[in-house]
Each structure stands twice: as structure tokens, then as C-alpha cells.
Design a protein around this motif. Structure first.
Motif, PDB file in Angstrom:
ATOM      1  N   ASP A   4      89.623 -45.937 -26.059  1.00  0.00           N
ATOM      2  CA  ASP A   4      89.498 -44.621 -26.685  1.00  0.00           C
ATOM      3  C   ASP A   4      88.039 -44.287 -26.955  1.00  0.00           C
ATOM      4  O   ASP A   4      87.601 -43.162 -26.718  1.00  0.00           O
ATOM      5  CB  ASP A   4      90.284 -44.560 -27.992  1.00  0.00           C
ATOM      6  N   ASN A   5      87.289 -45.256 -27.451  1.00  0.00           N
ATOM      7  CA  ASN A   5      85.863 -45.034 -27.711  1.00  0.00           C
ATOM      8  C   ASN A   5      85.100 -44.765 -26.418  1.00  0.00           C
ATOM      9  O   ASN A   5      84.263 -43.863 -26.364  1.00  0.00           O
ATOM     10  CB  ASN A   5      85.252 -46.227 -28.445  1.00  0.00           C
ATOM     11  N   ASP A   6      85.394 -45.549 -25.387  1.00  0.00           N
ATOM     12  CA  ASP A   6      84.731 -45.351 -24.102  1.00  0.00           C
ATOM     13  C   ASP A   6      85.065 -43.976 -23.532  1.00  0.00           C
ATOM     14  O   ASP A   6      84.193 -43.285 -22.997  1.00  0.00           O
ATOM     15  CB  ASP A   6      85.137 -46.432 -23.105  1.00  0.00           C
ATOM     16  N   ARG A   7      86.323 -43.584 -23.654  1.00  0.00           N
ATOM     17  CA  ARG A   7      86.744 -42.268 -23.157  1.00  0.00           C
ATOM     18  C   ARG A   7      86.038 -41.163 -23.937  1.00  0.00           C
ATOM     19  O   ARG A   7      85.571 -40.185 -23.355  1.00  0.00           O
ATOM     20  CB  ARG A   7      88.254 -42.118 -23.249  1.00  0.00           C
ATOM     21  N   LEU A  40      82.048 -22.376 -23.920  1.00  0.00           N
ATOM     22  CA  LEU A  40      82.294 -22.430 -25.357  1.00  0.00           C
ATOM     23  C   LEU A  40      83.732 -22.843 -25.641  1.00  0.00           C
ATOM     24  O   LEU A  40      83.990 -23.668 -26.521  1.00  0.00           O
ATOM     25  CB  LEU A  40      81.981 -21.072 -26.001  1.00  0.00           C
ATOM     26  N   GLU A  41      84.668 -22.293 -24.883  1.00  0.00           N
ATOM     27  CA  GLU A  41      86.076 -22.644 -25.080  1.00  0.00           C
ATOM     28  C   GLU A  41      86.353 -24.093 -24.694  1.00  0.00           C
ATOM     29  O   GLU A  41      87.042 -24.825 -25.413  1.00  0.00           O
ATOM     30  CB  GLU A  41      86.960 -21.713 -24.255  1.00  0.00           C
ATOM     31  N   SER A  42      85.777 -24.536 -23.585  1.00  0.00           N
ATOM     32  CA  SER A  42      86.085 -25.882 -23.091  1.00  0.00           C
ATOM     33  C   SER A  42      85.431 -26.983 -23.917  1.00  0.00           C
ATOM     34  O   SER A  42      85.851 -28.137 -23.835  1.00  0.00           O
ATOM     35  CB  SER A  42      85.680 -26.022 -21.624  1.00  0.00           C
ATOM     36  N   THR A  43      84.416 -26.658 -24.687  1.00  0.00           N
ATOM     37  CA  THR A  43      83.782 -27.671 -25.531  1.00  0.00           C
ATOM     38  C   THR A  43      84.139 -27.480 -27.005  1.00  0.00           C
ATOM     39  O   THR A  43      83.552 -28.127 -27.869  1.00  0.00           O
ATOM     40  CB  THR A  43      82.250 -27.646 -25.369  1.00  0.00           C
ATOM     41  N   GLY A  44      85.111 -26.635 -27.273  1.00  0.00           N
ATOM     42  CA  GLY A  44      85.563 -26.409 -28.637  1.00  0.00           C
ATOM     43  C   GLY A  44      86.481 -27.521 -29.122  1.00  0.00           C
ATOM     44  O   GLY A  44      86.902 -28.411 -28.360  1.00  0.00           O
ATOM     45  N   GLU A  45      86.797 -27.468 -30.385  1.00  0.00           N
ATOM     46  CA  GLU A  45      87.597 -28.507 -31.029  1.00  0.00           C
ATOM     47  C   GLU A  45      88.934 -28.734 -30.328  1.00  0.00           C
ATOM     48  O   GLU A  45      89.301 -29.878 -30.043  1.00  0.00           O
ATOM     49  CB  GLU A  45      87.827 -28.125 -32.495  1.00  0.00           C
ATOM     50  N   GLU A  46      89.658 -27.667 -30.021  1.00  0.00           N
ATOM     51  CA  GLU A  46      90.973 -27.829 -29.390  1.00  0.00           C
ATOM     52  C   GLU A  46      90.884 -28.542 -28.049  1.00  0.00           C
ATOM     53  O   GLU A  46      91.691 -29.431 -27.756  1.00  0.00           O
ATOM     54  CB  GLU A  46      91.650 -26.471 -29.219  1.00  0.00           C
ATOM     55  N   SER A  47      89.923 -28.166 -27.239  1.00  0.00           N
ATOM     56  CA  SER A  47      89.780 -28.794 -25.929  1.00  0.00           C
ATOM     57  C   SER A  47      89.376 -30.254 -26.045  1.00  0.00           C
ATOM     58  O   SER A  47      89.889 -31.113 -25.316  1.00  0.00           O
ATOM     59  CB  SER A  47      88.743 -28.044 -25.088  1.00  0.00           C
ATOM     60  N   GLN A  54      93.581 -36.624 -31.181  1.00  0.00           N
ATOM     61  CA  GLN A  54      93.191 -36.253 -32.542  1.00  0.00           C
ATOM     62  C   GLN A  54      92.506 -37.396 -33.289  1.00  0.00           C
ATOM     63  O   GLN A  54      91.468 -37.190 -33.925  1.00  0.00           O
ATOM     64  CB  GLN A  54      94.413 -35.793 -33.337  1.00  0.00           C
ATOM     65  N   ASP A  55      93.069 -38.600 -33.224  1.00  0.00           N
ATOM     66  CA  ASP A  55      92.488 -39.726 -33.973  1.00  0.00           C
ATOM     67  C   ASP A  55      91.073 -40.043 -33.499  1.00  0.00           C
ATOM     68  O   ASP A  55      90.169 -40.230 -34.314  1.00  0.00           O
ATOM     69  CB  ASP A  55      93.366 -40.967 -33.866  1.00  0.00           C
ATOM     70  N   THR A  56      90.887 -40.109 -32.185  1.00  0.00           N
ATOM     71  CA  THR A  56      89.562 -40.424 -31.651  1.00  0.00           C
ATOM     72  C   THR A  56      88.589 -39.290 -31.949  1.00  0.00           C
ATOM     73  O   THR A  56      87.446 -39.539 -32.337  1.00  0.00           O
ATOM     74  CB  THR A  56      89.638 -40.683 -30.138  1.00  0.00           C
ATOM     75  N   MET A  61      83.935 -37.343 -34.927  1.00  0.00           N
ATOM     76  CA  MET A  61      83.332 -36.353 -35.814  1.00  0.00           C
ATOM     77  C   MET A  61      82.790 -37.011 -37.086  1.00  0.00           C
ATOM     78  O   MET A  61      81.711 -36.644 -37.564  1.00  0.00           O
ATOM     79  CB  MET A  61      84.336 -35.255 -36.158  1.00  0.00           C
ATOM     80  N   ARG A  62      83.513 -37.995 -37.604  1.00  0.00           N
ATOM     81  CA  ARG A  62      83.008 -38.718 -38.776  1.00  0.00           C
ATOM     82  C   ARG A  62      81.711 -39.447 -38.447  1.00  0.00           C
ATOM     83  O   ARG A  62      80.758 -39.449 -39.231  1.00  0.00           O
ATOM     84  CB  ARG A  62      84.053 -39.704 -39.307  1.00  0.00           C
TER      85      ARG A  62
END
Length: 83
Positions: A4-7, A40-47, A54-56, A61-62
Motif C-alpha cells: 500500500d505504501n509503495d502504491r 485538477l479533478e484527477s488529482t483531487g481527493e476522490e480520485s 481510504q486508509d492509505t 495525508m497525515r
């Protein structure tokens, strides 16, 4: 978790390279408004959540928010100077 981190690193590195590409195009006037909006859309939070989960995404973000101010300023190349 390492996968997950590598991805996440791969996704963010690719997003950075795509952003740099569109900035080069914008600098020369070759970027269209549509390309900018799609970026902008493709690098937004949802994408990003869709690409890394979500977890990764939350973990990344933290980590990002925990960067020292010096590192953030270095990335932005602005230090204490206003725009």
C-alpha cells in the motif's frame, strides 16, 4: 502494508509528474482549460482515494501534514516570502 505504501508513493510520483507536465504546457500557453480541469479533478481527493484506498490516503495525508515547515517551504520555494 508495504505494498500500500509503495502504491501510494507510485501514485503520488505519477501525479507529480503529470502536474509538472501540465505546468510546462501552461507556461508555454499550450495547456487548454479542459486539460487543466481534468488534471485538477484527477488529482483531487476522490480520485486519489480511488487509486490508493481510504486508509492509505488518510495515512499519506497525515504524513504530509506532519512535514516540518522547512520541508514545506523548500517544496514551495517561498520560505517566508509572500507571493
Amino acid at each position: 502494508m508495504q505494498y500500500d505504501n509503495d502504491r501510494a508513493i507510485a501514485v503520488l510520483a505519477k501525479a507529480l509528474s503529470v502536474c509538472r507536465g501540465i505546468l510546462y504546457s501552461a507556461r508555454t500557453g499550450d495547456a487548454s482549460q479542459g486539460e487543466i480541469e481534468r488534471l485538477l479533478e484527477s488529482t483531487g481527493e476522490e480520485s486519489l482515494i480511488a487509486l490508493m484506498g481510504q486508509d492509505t490516503y488518510s495515512h499519506v495525508m497525515r504524513l504530509s501534514e506532519a512535514l516540518p515547515k522547512k520541508d514545506r517551504d523548500t517544496l514551495l520555494s517561498i520560505g517566508d516570502d509572500p507571493y
